[in-house]
Design an enzyme around this catalytic site. Structure first.
Site, PDB file in Angstrom:
ATOM      1  N   HIS A 296      41.149  -6.916 -74.321  1.00 12.82           N
ATOM      2  CA  HIS A 296      41.941  -6.845 -73.095  1.00 12.82           C
ATOM      3  C   HIS A 296      41.027  -6.514 -71.917  1.00 12.82           C
ATOM      4  CE1 HIS A 296      45.338  -5.429 -75.980  1.00 12.82           C
ATOM      5  NE2 HIS A 296      45.404  -6.738 -75.815  1.00 12.82           N
ATOM      6  N   ILE A 480      38.396  -1.812 -74.285  1.00 14.43           N
ATOM      7  CA  ILE A 480      37.695  -1.441 -75.540  1.00 14.43           C
ATOM      8  C   ILE A 480      38.627  -1.668 -76.735  1.00 14.43           C
ATOM      9  CG2 ILE A 480      35.984   0.196 -76.441  1.00 14.43           C
ATOM     10  CD1 ILE A 480      36.784   1.894 -73.862  1.00 14.43           C
ATOM     11  N   HIS A 481      39.271  -2.812 -76.738  1.00 16.17           N
ATOM     12  CA  HIS A 481      40.209  -3.154 -77.809  1.00 16.17           C
ATOM     13  C   HIS A 481      39.696  -4.329 -78.642  1.00 16.17           C
ATOM     14  CE1 HIS A 481      43.782  -1.276 -75.339  1.00 16.17           C
ATOM     15  NE2 HIS A 481      42.960  -0.367 -75.855  1.00 16.17           N
ATOM     16  N   ALA A 482      38.372  -4.518 -78.722  1.00 18.98           N
ATOM     17  CA  ALA A 482      37.809  -5.694 -79.414  1.00 18.98           C
ATOM     18  C   ALA A 482      38.424  -5.850 -80.804  1.00 18.98           C
ATOM     19  CB  ALA A 482      36.300  -5.549 -79.513  1.00 18.98           C
TER      20      ALA A 482
END
Ligand SMILES: Cc1cc2nc3c(=O)[nH]c(=O)nc-3n(C[C@H](O)[C@H](O)[C@H](O)COP(=O)(O)OP(=O)(O)OC[C@H]3O[C@@H](n4cnc5c(N)ncnc54)[C@H](O)[C@@H]3O)c2cc1C
Length: 553
Positions: A296, A480-482
């Site tokens: 995101h 930081i939602h990889a």
């Protein structure tokens, strides 16, 4: 040393629940390996990482932050935190504990993963939680390890003003963001109680330390998985200053969306031409490893407040959020606006920014090393705006996809991470809409008692698409939602790395259970889904072991 039944690499959001569930069977020997510090005694866990109102661990140079450099765009290298400690990234994160939506899992299912429909995953979300607001209902439980709390009774004044502004703009109230209803504005469920962040190490591992069949090995860095032909038979690790091999029957990678594909590649599994290029012997050619991950993109939009929140409005930095759908979109809830209660600097460094800065000054070497490759311009801009209040604006469904590329056979050299954020008009136009909506909220009659002026953007830029695009591309951040860097899918999908049970295609005894296997990042934060994945894969592995034992009888 004997051979373990299960070796799990990574004690993070997914790995900790997985280890806890697999060790429920006293006949199975489970080893949970963690590169970072272990804290068997919850009372002695690092204090700065227990305080849920800020994210001390996300600061580059913090000893429990892997601190990658990710190129959000080719011109914007950015410091990307990940947790390196018992609890993994759940020990560092914002505690926003939110389930994926029905539409998210429809997408997973459509990609050939019939075991991951909303109906099939819901019981695992329920199993994980102890919902302190709703208790036991059809969709909630009070029996799971992770406490979840939303501030519904006494929201802060700024939260109420935010709700009122959203209402006036025509959005609907979403009382329970974990109920699978229409997206809207409402309280944020947090895995924090009385301001304490409950990470998965505290929730799942420490209460089960007395199990004799569960071994946790902290400060143990896995260099690679080792194989006999195509069967995983153990791991090569560094610990206590040496290198050794630990044998196991089933090996599970739960090292997170960057380290899991990196470890696969270091072990010879990945795109063969990339492995050849760095001199790694190919064990199995899987072109999808590290490719097309999703995340995101977000923007932290600063403003000067009219009224600075008092000390009693700082426990929950994130109390309320608006999830909504962009104009004409076929993806409900593809935009998000989160209202933060603390200024930018205090969100990272703590209520007392001087204490936070003092911590950084104590470790100048690590800090400098961690920020080496990143955009100094953006870093300095953010430092200058650390007193600003902010809303965080997120694009929750995007077309941009990232790649992770191995650059060396040395396991300590980080891979290259390219996000390819906002490279197309589809993503840009939605981000513009989210920005303009956020400004409408901040400048509304309802919110204006808390708002003075925007600090990093002016009206001329906001009102001009081209100017706004340029501004977005230079002020980007990552949520930081990889996810999806070793994604699941059927074997006829050339990009799939694991099957829908988590087994690596073409290999034996090798599994992945973490955010890497998501076919796509959910439209809401992935932390609760990572835990759900740990819970669900644990059942698949138990089932697999039972079948194997029956065959061998
Ligand atoms: C600062 C920050 C804020 C966030 N905020 C939110 C939020 O509020 N809500 C939300 O939904 N999501 C949030 N996220 C994202 C979410 O926390 C992660 O997506 C999720 O925790 C990832 O889970 P995981 O199990 O895939 O990996 P992780 O939890 O990262 O676990 C991986 C573990 O593996 C270990 N490991 C890695 N490599 C090795 C190795 N070679 N040897 C041994 N061990 C290894 C790591 O040290 C780590 O403990 C945030 C993330 C960060 C970093």
């Amino acid at each position: 040393m004997g051979k373990y039944d299960y070796i799990i690499i990574g004690a993070g959001s997914a790995g900790a629940p997985l280890a806890a569930r697999l060790s429920e069977d006293p006949a199975k020997e489970v080893l949970l390996i963690e590169a970072g510090d272990d804290y068997p005694d919850s009372d002695k866990f690092r204090e700065d990482l227990l305080n849920a109102s800020f994210m001390a661990g996300a600061v580059p140079g913090h000893p429990n932050n892997w601190a990658y450099t990710g190129n959000l765009t080719p011109e914007l290298p950015y410091s990307v935190p990940r947790g390196k400690i018992l609890g993994g990234s759940s020990a560092l994160n914002g505690c926003y504990f939110i389930r994926g939506t029905k539409e998210d899992f429809d997408r997973w299912e459509k990609a050939g993963n019939t075991e991951w429909s909303y109906e099939k995953v819901l019981p695992y979300y329920i199993k994980a939680e102890n919902d302190l607001n709703f208790g036991d209902t059809d969709i909630h439980s009070s029996n799971g390890p992770v406490p979840v709390y939303r501030e519904m009774k006494n929201p802060y004044g700024m939260t109420k003003a935010f709700y009122q502004a959203c209402k006036e703009l025509g959005f609907t109230y979403e009382e329970d963001k974990n109920a699978g209803g229409e997206p809207g504005y409402g309280p944020v469920p947090l895995n924090a109680v009385d301001g304490i962040r409950i990470n998965t190490g505290l929730a799942y591992i420490n209460p089960n330390r007395d199990r004799e069949n569960l071994t946790v090995s902290g400060k143990t860095f896995v260099r690679r998985v080792i194989f006999r032909e195509k069967k995983a038979i153990g791991v090569e690790v560094e610990r206590n200053g040496g290198t050794e091999i630990i044998h196991g029957d089933q090996i599970v990678l739960s090292a997170g969306a960057f380290n899991t594909p990196h470890l696969l590649m270091l072990s010879g599994i990945g795109p063969s031409e990339e492995l050849d290029a760095v001199g790694i012997d190919v064990v199995h050619n899987l072109p999808g490893v590290g490719k097309k991950f999703s995340d995101h993109p977000d923007i932290q939009m600063g403003y000067k407040p009219n009224k600075v929140p008092g000390p009693d409005e700082q426990r929950d930095n994130l109390q309320s959020a608006l999830n909504f759908t962009s104009t004409g979109s076929e993806h409900p809830g593809d935009l998000e606006i989160m209202l933060m209660s603390l200024p930018l600097g205090a969100s990272m460094l703590g209520g007392s920014k001087f204490k936070g800065i003092a911590d950084i000054v104590k470790r100048p070497g690590q800090t400098l090393k961690s920020v080496k490759g990143i955009s100094k311009k953006r870093f300095l801009q953010q430092a200058m705006h650390q007193g600003d209040m902010m809303v965080v604006i997120g694009l929750q469904y995007s077309k941009g996809r990232g790649n992770i590329t191995i650059t060396s056979k040395d396991p300590h050299k980080y891979p290259r991470i390219d996000y390819h954020y906002l490279e197309n008009e589809y993503d840009l136009s939605r981000m513009r809409e989210a920005m303009r909506t956020a400004v409408k909220i901040l400048t509304s009659d309802a919110y204006k008692q808390y708002f003075k002026k925007l600090t990093e953007i002016d009206e001329a830029t906001l009102n001009d698409d081209d100017k706004l695009n340029k501004w977005l591309l230079t002020h980007l951040a990552s949520a930081i939602h990889a996810s999806g860097s070793a994604k699941m899918g059927p074997s006829n999908d050339p990009e799939a790395v694991v099957d829908q049970y988590g087994r690596v295609h073409g290999m034996e005894g090798l599994w992945v259970a973490d955010t890497s296997i998501f076919p796509m990042v959910p439209s809401r934060g992935p932390a609760a889904t990572a835990i759900m994945v740990g819970e669900r894969i644990a059942d698949f592995i138990k089932e697999f072991s039972k079948d194997k034992e029956e065959v061998n009888q």
